[in-house]
Design a protein around this motif. Structure first.
Motif, PDB file in Angstrom:
ATOM      1  N   ASP A 282       0.857  -1.182   0.000  1.00 25.37           N
ATOM      2  CA  ASP A 282       0.000   0.000   0.000  1.00 25.37           C
ATOM      3  C   ASP A 282       0.899   1.239   0.000  1.00 25.37           C
ATOM      4  O   ASP A 282       1.533   1.567   0.999  1.00 25.37           O
ATOM      5  CB  ASP A 282      -0.905  -0.010   1.238  1.00 25.37           C
ATOM      6  CG  ASP A 282      -1.920   1.125   1.223  1.00 25.37           C
ATOM      7  OD1 ASP A 282      -1.967   1.870   0.224  1.00 25.37           O
ATOM      8  OD2 ASP A 282      -2.664   1.278   2.211  1.00 25.37           O
ATOM      9  N   LEU A 283       0.972   1.905  -1.156  1.00 20.62           N
ATOM     10  CA  LEU A 283       1.787   3.107  -1.284  1.00 20.62           C
ATOM     11  C   LEU A 283       0.935   4.353  -1.073  1.00 20.62           C
ATOM     12  O   LEU A 283      -0.193   4.435  -1.564  1.00 20.62           O
ATOM     13  CB  LEU A 283       2.435   3.187  -2.672  1.00 20.62           C
ATOM     14  CG  LEU A 283       3.458   2.123  -3.059  1.00 20.62           C
ATOM     15  CD1 LEU A 283       4.042   2.454  -4.430  1.00 20.62           C
ATOM     16  CD2 LEU A 283       4.558   2.013  -2.028  1.00 20.62           C
ATOM     17  N   ALA A 284       1.509   5.311  -0.353  1.00 21.05           N
ATOM     18  CA  ALA A 284       0.889   6.622  -0.180  1.00 21.05           C
ATOM     19  C   ALA A 284       1.837   7.650  -0.794  1.00 21.05           C
ATOM     20  O   ALA A 284       2.643   8.262  -0.095  1.00 21.05           O
ATOM     21  CB  ALA A 284       0.632   6.915   1.290  1.00 21.05           C
ATOM     22  N   PRO A 285       1.785   7.865  -2.117  1.00 23.34           N
ATOM     23  CA  PRO A 285       2.744   8.749  -2.774  1.00 23.34           C
ATOM     24  C   PRO A 285       2.418  10.224  -2.568  1.00 23.34           C
ATOM     25  O   PRO A 285       1.251  10.600  -2.387  1.00 23.34           O
ATOM     26  CB  PRO A 285       2.621   8.361  -4.255  1.00 23.34           C
ATOM     27  CG  PRO A 285       1.227   7.827  -4.379  1.00 23.34           C
ATOM     28  CD  PRO A 285       0.879   7.207  -3.061  1.00 23.34           C
ATOM     29  N   THR A 286       3.456  11.044  -2.605  1.00 27.76           N
ATOM     30  CA  THR A 286       3.301  12.488  -2.483  1.00 27.76           C
ATOM     31  C   THR A 286       4.288  13.181  -3.414  1.00 27.76           C
ATOM     32  O   THR A 286       5.325  12.628  -3.763  1.00 27.76           O
ATOM     33  CB  THR A 286       3.558  12.976  -1.049  1.00 27.76           C
ATOM     34  OG1 THR A 286       4.898  12.618  -0.658  1.00 27.76           O
ATOM     35  CG2 THR A 286       2.565  12.374  -0.067  1.00 27.76           C
ATOM     36  N   THR A 287       3.956  14.390  -3.814  1.00 23.66           N
ATOM     37  CA  THR A 287       4.875  15.250  -4.540  1.00 23.66           C
ATOM     38  C   THR A 287       5.204  16.434  -3.646  1.00 23.66           C
ATOM     39  O   THR A 287       4.722  16.524  -2.510  1.00 23.66           O
ATOM     40  CB  THR A 287       4.244  15.742  -5.853  1.00 23.66           C
ATOM     41  OG1 THR A 287       3.179  16.652  -5.547  1.00 23.66           O
ATOM     42  CG2 THR A 287       3.697  14.580  -6.666  1.00 23.66           C
TER      43      THR A 287
END
Length: 372
Positions: A282-287
């Motif tokens: 489960d990835l929680a990506p951010t920029t």
């Protein structure tokens, strides 16, 4: 042009010595200075490279730009000579990439730049910096008209080559490099995207049927967009029917440059052999600007309790044999006690009974009495 993908730094020497490109220190919150893992020799030189202006440092940690294609600007880099002798530094731009362990790095001196490093231009390549002084050097940054929208990463390097005497008495040229990073975003459509490119799960089945084993989950994350992406990753481990077995703590992903990858390996201990294990990443990506929708991927592996299954198989076989023997004995007993089944010797001992012939008046007609 886009930022170069993740790769291993080439393992080759420069033409000037065995230890070329042997030291690379990137600028952080404070100006970077040349360092070494071993004690520096008496004649070692220390210097720093940092974003600057015509009148000195501007307080920036990195060179950070947002520019449209076809733009050219001027800026300054400060080279500080912290030694007690005048030194000649080679100053140039190059491309950035991520190492296999997620660290930001710059191309070796003998590998030419193909991206943002080619957009940095100095009027000359070598600059003399007096002892104990700083020189603020002007450069031009020219963004091509056909530059790919999104993030491009690189750095400006201050390099110093020194001849050292090795332990065996041989003299070698050591190329020490100190750099300041460049983060440049070219205007255009922003497409943040990240994916789990591959995933696997292995299980170390315990010999003890009542014991637990280790599950190892490995997955590779790729930045498939055109801007930098970071975030966290978590692994959930479940058994049949959604049996919740484990959940790892979130792992911080490095800031992935466009096209780069990073591999994460999680070892989960104390996992029972639950017949079938399913791991979910489960990835929680951010920029740098916002959070992105979560990304998930699953993989499964068999985790049978082999000794327990073997014991059950043996027990089932024993029960089957016992049932077969019991059924056979019962069939033999029933055959011995069935009255319809009489042995030949017993039939010979029984008296013969001959039926009377049909039509015999003595046996078939009614009794009559003669009249007197």
């Amino acid at each position: 042009m886009s930022a170069p993908p993740t790769r291993r730094p080439p393992r080759r020497h420069t033409v000037i010595g065995l230890l070329a490109a042997g030291l690379l220190t990137l600028i952080g919150a404070t100006p970077a200075a040349a360092q070494s893992a071993s004690p520096a020799p008496a004649d070692a030189v220390t210097w720093a490279v940092q974003p600057s202006g015509p009148d000195g440092p501007t307080g920036r940690n990195y060179f950070v730009y947002d520019l449209p294609p076809g733009t050219e600007i001027t800026d300054h880099v400060g080279i500080s000579n912290l030694g007690d002798q005048d030194q000649t530094f080679t100053v140039y731009g190059t491309d950035g990439f991520l190492t296999d362990d997620g660290a930001f790095a710059l191309l070796p001196a003998d590998e030419p730049a193909t991206d943002v490093g080619t957009w940095v231009h100095f009027d000359q390549r070598e600059f003399v910096v007096p002892a104990g002084q700083r020189r603020d050097i002007e450069f031009r940054l020219s963004v091509p008209a056909n530059a790919t929208p999104g993030d491009h990463a690189g750095g400006i390097i201050g390099s110093l080559v020194q001849v050292r005497t090795a332990a065996d008495g041989q003299q070698v040229a050591v190329d020490q490099r100190v750099a300041a990073r460049i983060y440049l975003r070219v205007d255009g459509p922003v497409q943040p995207s990240i994916s789990v490119e591959s995933m696997s799960i292995d299980y170390d089945d315990p010999l003890n049927p009542l014991g637990d084993g280790d599950a190892v989950v490995t997955y590779q994350v790729r930045n498939t967009g055109n801007i930098r992406v970071g975030g966290t990753g978590t692994v959930l481990l479940a058994g049949p029917l959604g049996w919740d077995l484990a959940r790892t703590d979130p792992v911080d992903l490095p800031e992935l440059l466009p096209g780069s990858t990073f591999t994460v390996t999680e070892r989960i201990t104390g996992v029972p052999p639950a017949l079938r294990l399913t791991a979910t990443v489960d990835l929680a990506p951010t920029t740098v600007d916002e959070a992105l929708p979560p990304v998930t991927r699953t993989a499964s592996v068999w985790a049978p309790p082999w000794l327990l299954l073997a014991a059950i198989a043996v027990l089932a076989g024993w029960l089957a044999v016992r049932r077969w023997r019991t059924g056979r004995a019962a069939a033999t007993t029933d055959q011995a006690t069935d009255p319809a089944v009489v042995p030949a010797a017993d039939r010979a001992a029984e008296p013969a009974q001959t039926p009377a012939p049909l039509g015999d008046p003595a046996t078939t007609g009614p009794a009559t009495t003669a009249a007197s």
